[in-house]
Write an enzyme that holds these catalytic residues in place. Structure first.
Site, PDB file in Angstrom:
ATOM      1  N   VAL A  38       0.862  -1.199   0.000  1.00  0.00           N
ATOM      2  CA  VAL A  38       0.000   0.000   0.000  1.00  0.00           C
ATOM      3  C   VAL A  38       0.886   1.232   0.000  1.00  0.00           C
ATOM      4  O   VAL A  38       0.704   2.183  -0.777  1.00  0.00           O
ATOM      5  CB  VAL A  38      -0.940   0.011   1.236  1.00  0.00           C
ATOM      6  N   PRO A  86     -11.627  -3.787 -36.515  1.00  0.00           N
ATOM      7  CA  PRO A  86     -12.387  -4.571 -37.486  1.00  0.00           C
ATOM      8  C   PRO A  86     -13.904  -4.358 -37.423  1.00  0.00           C
ATOM      9  O   PRO A  86     -14.648  -5.202 -37.904  1.00  0.00           O
ATOM     10  CB  PRO A  86     -12.005  -6.005 -37.132  1.00  0.00           C
ATOM     11  N   LYS A 146     -16.777   2.783 -48.973  1.00  0.00           N
ATOM     12  CA  LYS A 146     -16.584   2.103 -50.249  1.00  0.00           C
ATOM     13  C   LYS A 146     -17.101   0.685 -50.126  1.00  0.00           C
ATOM     14  O   LYS A 146     -16.855   0.026 -49.128  1.00  0.00           O
ATOM     15  CB  LYS A 146     -15.088   2.030 -50.571  1.00  0.00           C
ATOM     16  N   PRO A 168      10.986  -0.937   9.067  1.00  0.00           N
ATOM     17  CA  PRO A 168      12.087  -1.858   9.332  1.00  0.00           C
ATOM     18  C   PRO A 168      12.381  -2.767   8.135  1.00  0.00           C
ATOM     19  O   PRO A 168      13.464  -3.327   8.024  1.00  0.00           O
ATOM     20  CB  PRO A 168      11.575  -2.684  10.523  1.00  0.00           C
ATOM     21  N   MET A 216      -9.524  -8.285 -49.258  1.00  0.00           N
ATOM     22  CA  MET A 216     -10.237  -7.905 -50.493  1.00  0.00           C
ATOM     23  C   MET A 216     -10.090  -8.993 -51.554  1.00  0.00           C
ATOM     24  O   MET A 216      -9.854  -8.716 -52.728  1.00  0.00           O
ATOM     25  CB  MET A 216      -9.682  -6.566 -51.023  1.00  0.00           C
ATOM     26  N   ASP A 264     -15.538   5.334 -43.072  1.00  0.00           N
ATOM     27  CA  ASP A 264     -15.518   4.243 -44.046  1.00  0.00           C
ATOM     28  C   ASP A 264     -16.624   3.237 -43.764  1.00  0.00           C
ATOM     29  O   ASP A 264     -17.120   3.154 -42.645  1.00  0.00           O
ATOM     30  CB  ASP A 264     -14.205   3.457 -43.883  1.00  0.00           C
ATOM     31  N   GLY A 273     -11.490   1.616 -41.247  1.00  0.00           N
ATOM     32  CA  GLY A 273     -11.542   0.239 -40.758  1.00  0.00           C
ATOM     33  C   GLY A 273     -10.127  -0.269 -40.513  1.00  0.00           C
ATOM     34  O   GLY A 273      -9.186   0.125 -41.208  1.00  0.00           O
ATOM     35  N   GLY A 274      -9.967  -1.114 -39.504  1.00  0.00           N
ATOM     36  CA  GLY A 274      -8.660  -1.737 -39.247  1.00  0.00           C
ATOM     37  C   GLY A 274      -7.608  -0.726 -38.884  1.00  0.00           C
ATOM     38  O   GLY A 274      -7.835   0.178 -38.079  1.00  0.00           O
ATOM     39  N   ASP A 275      -6.429  -0.872 -39.482  1.00  0.00           N
ATOM     40  CA  ASP A 275      -5.322   0.058 -39.245  1.00  0.00           C
ATOM     41  C   ASP A 275      -5.170   0.954 -40.481  1.00  0.00           C
ATOM     42  O   ASP A 275      -5.221   0.453 -41.609  1.00  0.00           O
ATOM     43  CB  ASP A 275      -4.024  -0.745 -39.022  1.00  0.00           C
ATOM     44  N   GLY A 319     -16.015 -10.545 -39.834  1.00  0.00           N
ATOM     45  CA  GLY A 319     -15.375 -10.838 -38.544  1.00  0.00           C
ATOM     46  C   GLY A 319     -15.929  -9.965 -37.421  1.00  0.00           C
ATOM     47  O   GLY A 319     -16.128  -8.776 -37.600  1.00  0.00           O
TER      48      GLY A 319
HETATM   49  C1  LIG Z   1      -9.533  -1.780 -47.801  1.00  0.00           C
HETATM   50  S1  LIG Z   1      -9.092  -3.134 -46.807  1.00  0.00           S
HETATM   51  C2  LIG Z   1      -8.733  -2.277 -45.342  1.00  0.00           C
HETATM   52  C3  LIG Z   1      -7.962  -3.065 -44.349  1.00  0.00           C
HETATM   53  C4  LIG Z   1      -7.789  -2.317 -43.052  1.00  0.00           C
HETATM   54  N1  LIG Z   1      -6.940  -1.187 -43.218  1.00  0.00           N
HETATM   55  C5  LIG Z   1      -7.260  -3.195 -41.927  1.00  0.00           C
HETATM   56  O1  LIG Z   1      -6.162  -2.982 -41.394  1.00  0.00           O
HETATM   57  O2  LIG Z   1      -8.004  -4.116 -41.535  1.00  0.00           O
HETATM   58  C6  LIG Z   1     -10.664  -3.844 -46.523  1.00  0.00           C
HETATM   59  C7  LIG Z   1     -10.595  -5.342 -46.326  1.00  0.00           C
HETATM   60  O3  LIG Z   1     -10.321  -5.649 -44.984  1.00  0.00           O
HETATM   61  C8  LIG Z   1     -10.931  -6.869 -44.638  1.00  0.00           C
HETATM   62  N2  LIG Z   1     -11.843  -6.627 -43.501  1.00  0.00           N
HETATM   63  C9  LIG Z   1     -11.912  -5.512 -42.771  1.00  0.00           C
HETATM   64  N3  LIG Z   1     -12.770  -5.667 -41.743  1.00  0.00           N
HETATM   65  C10 LIG Z   1     -13.241  -6.928 -41.826  1.00  0.00           C
HETATM   66  C11 LIG Z   1     -14.134  -7.693 -41.045  1.00  0.00           C
HETATM   67  N4  LIG Z   1     -14.728  -7.203 -39.957  1.00  0.00           N
HETATM   68  N5  LIG Z   1     -14.376  -8.974 -41.414  1.00  0.00           N
HETATM   69  C12 LIG Z   1     -13.777  -9.493 -42.495  1.00  0.00           C
HETATM   70  N6  LIG Z   1     -12.920  -8.816 -43.270  1.00  0.00           N
HETATM   71  C13 LIG Z   1     -12.634  -7.544 -42.937  1.00  0.00           C
HETATM   72  C14 LIG Z   1     -11.655  -7.360 -45.870  1.00  0.00           C
HETATM   73  O4  LIG Z   1     -10.782  -8.195 -46.593  1.00  0.00           O
HETATM   74  C15 LIG Z   1     -11.888  -6.069 -46.599  1.00  0.00           C
HETATM   75  O5  LIG Z   1     -12.125  -6.296 -47.972  1.00  0.00           O
END
Ligand SMILES: C[S@@+](CC[C@H](N)C(=O)[O-])C[C@H]1O[C@@H](n2cnc3c(N)ncnc32)[C@H](O)[C@@H]1O
Length: 413
Positions: A27, A186, A231, A47, A338, A209, A262-264, A367
């Protein structure tokens, strides 16, 4: 001793001031660390010391009086004291001595008798500055923590709208606009980073997106302008140059702009182009990494992209031109984004370039969504299976021996 039920919360500047901590257990260690973080000079009277405190003493970061508490002299020069010896009689003695010396003292073992209390605290970084959240409920530390956590969550999730605390900047080519490229993960809000939430809580405009976490966007206050540049495969409502133009234009108007992707942003996401476009116009850009679908979507289907003894590396690709140069062994995982539309051609190319026909393949559609679906097969069978099951984008295709580790492969074999 006073009853802290009607306590006055204050902020103390401890920089360079002596704090005496009596007691050498965990603590004490936790508190000593926070006193040091605030720049205090710390003397510990005990101590023996637990490992954390011993490290601090050995590093010369605290002065250690290696003995039992020996009376008011130990508090000489202190601005603040803390006692947590595990012996309530000793803690009471320290607290009483501090009282007579007019030194504020936290008695960690007596929540009602203590003259000072440390509040439950969180430091939250917002685009408008750092905020310290501090909660205190007399005699009920659990309640303090719950309230602290609630306010912290409200801040980082954007439920507490910080935009109201500052004037909106007006249209101006020299305004203080900014752009943040935020990786949304995702698609599920739980995988958006804390920094992403913070920036959303301060944005005037959100450019979003299709695969970004939509639930987060839906919760934004009505005052935030949401521009959907989503898109879908084969259908691009706003071309990349148009998206770049929106980011630049909005920031030049003095707006805080979150580009929620989406994603990174830097994994097959054209984040680099968006950053370059903004920087070319002198607009400050922050890039917030996100959880990429390339790794997380296979994980959502129970497939690790690497696994000791099965696969030591992985490659993320889209597009057929890369296939001839990829490793061909099942112990190197391929993650295809994709890839749904061109799946038959891709699997044919992979086989032509040396992958075996029985190499396992999984397609993970949507996913993390409630209707996530996994289709498993081999390089030979997967294209027909995908047609038979009307597999659709978005989906991540995983090629390699790691597919065998997921529950869907096991269930099917
Ligand atoms: C334009 S890319 C972008 C990827 C993104 N920058 C990333 O790091 O995940 C888009 C693709 O990511 C994948 N994707 C992204 N989210 C997804 C999900 N929740 N489930 C399945 N595929 C996913 C698919 O292949 C989709 O066509």
């Amino acid at each position: 001793m006073g009853d802290l039920k009607s306590a006055l919360p204050v902020v103390l500047d401890l920089t360079g001031r002596l704090v005496v901590a009596v007691g050498g257990g965990p603590v004490s260690a936790r508190r000593v660390r926070s006193f040091l973080d605030e720049g205090a000079v710390v003397r510990v009277v005990a101590p023996w010391l637990c490992e954390d405190l011993r490290d601090l003493a050995h590093a010369g970061r605290v002065e250690w009086l290696e003995r039992d508490y020996a009376g008011p002299g130990d508090l000489d020069g202190a601005w603040f004291a803390h006692t947590a010896t595990g012996e309530s009689s000793v803690d009471r003695e320290v607290a009483a001595d501090a009282e007579s010396l007019r030194v504020w003292c936290v008695d960690a073992t007596d929540s009602t008798g203590t003259t000072a209390s440390v509040t439950a605290r969180a430091d939250v970084t917002t685009p408008d500055g750092r905020v310290t959240v501090s909660a205190y409920a007399a005699g009920d530390p659990g309640l303090s923590v719950t309230v602290r956590d609630g306010v912290e969550r409200a801040l980082v999730s954007g439920a507490l709208d910080l935009r109201r605390t500052r004037p909106r900047t007006g249209p101006s080519s020299t305004g203080d606009g900014w752009v943040a490229l935020v990786g949304g993960g995702p698609g599920t809000d739980g995988l958006l980073t804390a920094r992403g939430h913070e920036l959303l809580a301060s944005a005037d405009v959100v450019v979003v997106d299709r695969l970004a976490p939509r639930a987060v966007v839906d919760r934004l206050p009505a005052s935030v302008r949401v521009i959907d540049v989503g898109k879908t495969p084969g259908h691009h409502p706003v071309p990349q140059s148009g998206i770049n133009g929106i980011l630049v234009e909005e920031a030049q108007r003095g707006h805080g702009v979150v580009r929620l992707k989406g994603g990174d942003p830097f994994v097959l996401g054209r984040g680099g182009e968006e950053r370059d476009a903004c920087e070319a116009h002198g607009i400050p850009v922050e890039v917030v990494p996100g959880v990429t679908s390339a790794v997380s979507v296979p994980a959502a289907a129970g497939i690790p992209v690497t696994h000791r003894g099965v696969a030591r590396g992985f490659t993320v690709v889209t597009g057929h031109e890369d296939i001839p140069v990829l490793p061909t062994g099942g112990d190197h995982t391929l993650v295809l984004l994709m890839a749904v539309n061109g799946l038959r051609w891709t699997t044919t190319l992979l086989r032509k370039n040396g992958r075996s026909a029985d190499c396992p393949v999984a397609i993970v559609e949507r996913g993390f969504a409630p209707d996530q679906r996994v289709t498993v097969g081999t390089l030979e069978t997967i294209a027909d299976l995908a047609v038979g099951r009307a597999v659709e984008s978005p989906a991540v295709v995983v090629v390699g021996d790691v597919v065998r580790l997921g529950p869907d492969w096991r269930a099917a074999h």
